[in-house]
Design a protein around this motif. Structure first.
Motif, short mmCIF file in Angstrom:
data_model
loop_
_atom_site.label_atom_id
_atom_site.label_comp_id
_atom_site.label_asym_id
_atom_site.label_seq_id
_atom_site.Cartn_x
_atom_site.Cartn_y
_atom_site.Cartn_z
N ASP A 6 62.81 46.83 4.42
CA ASP A 6 63.26 47.67 5.54
C ASP A 6 63.31 46.89 6.85
O ASP A 6 64.21 47.09 7.66
N ILE A 7 62.32 46.03 7.07
CA ILE A 7 62.35 45.15 8.25
C ILE A 7 62.00 43.74 7.81
O ILE A 7 61.24 43.54 6.87
N TRP A 61 66.68 44.68 10.34
CA TRP A 61 66.26 45.94 9.73
C TRP A 61 67.40 46.51 8.89
O TRP A 61 68.57 46.24 9.14
N ILE A 89 64.09 53.35 11.99
CA ILE A 89 62.96 52.43 11.82
C ILE A 89 61.81 52.84 12.72
O ILE A 89 60.64 52.88 12.29
#
Length: 233
Positions: free
Chosen positions: A184-185, A167, A40
């Motif tokens: 993704d987050i 995440w 990330i």
């Protein structure tokens, strides 16, 4: 009798080894969360910055409306060690009375902050602290703060009182069927304190007010959250 006694000792030693392996050396969630968190950080290097006010680091959302902040030295962080800082305006416009927020909230400069204190440790590092090394300190010293959200295949940092930063375990294979969660987050807020402070959840712009499936006492349960999800790739 001697042989029996020796056998008991051997079994005890083996059980100790198995227990240590299961409890510590094979902490899959903890170790894999480090690898995925690094991914990330690498995906948005321009959004990862030092945060001197909170003695640590921050990861900002692509639109700049919210940040996940984690301290690198718990003896220096003034209020929280892990936290979210976000724009107050959407909640004020939806009825928020800041004076009614609980103690784990702070309000300043048109911003809100919510989080938790992990400890008062002066953390030590091999070399200079980095964003990833500071996260590794959470895994190493406060492992219970790291979770795995099975329904979404996400890791998370528990920020206290139902607030989270999540995440994706693997950004390429998010598996949720809910487009608001398959990201993704995800910045996650517990809506209850905000609603108690006057917020009409249906009028908050920029956050998704929806149910999320979580495990409570081993049972999948739907709970309401405010979500701000983003894809990074």
């Amino acid at each position: 009798m001697i042989a029996v006694g020796a056998a008991v000792v051997i079994v005890a030693v083996l059980l100790t080894v198995i227990f240590k392996t299961a409890g510590g050396n094979l902490d899959v969630v903890g170790k894999e969360s480090i690898t995925s968190f690094e991914s990330i950080l690498k995906a948005v290097p321009d959004k990862v910055t030092a945060d001197q006010t909170n003695a640590g680091w921050s990861l900002a959302a692509p639109d700049g409306s919210v940040r996940f902040i984690w301290s690198e030295d718990y003896s220096k962080s003034p209020l929280h060690d892990v936290m979210l800082e976000f724009d107050a305006e959407p909640f004020v416009n939806a009825g928020l009375d800041k004076s009614k927020l609980p103690k784990n909230y702070a309000a300043y400069d048109e911003m809100l902050m919510v989080g938790t204190k992990l400890g008062n440790n002066k953390l030590t590092y091999k070399g200079d602290p980095t964003p990833l090394a500071a996260y590794e300190q959470i895994v190493g010293k406060y492992r219970s703060s790291i979770g795995y959200h099975t329904a979404l295949d996400h890791y998370n940092v528990n920020l206290g009182n139902g607030n989270l930063f999540e995440w994706a375990k693997d950004m390429k294979i998010n598996k949720s069927t809910n487009e608001n969660q398959d990201k993704d987050i995800v910045f996650v807020l517990n809506p209850e304190p905000l609603i108690a402070a006057g917020v009409n959840p249906d009028k908050v712009k920029g956050w998704v007010y929806t149910t999320v499936k979580v495990d409570i006492d081993g049972k999948p349960t739907d709970v309401y959250k405010f979500l701000k999800p983003f894809n990074l790739q």
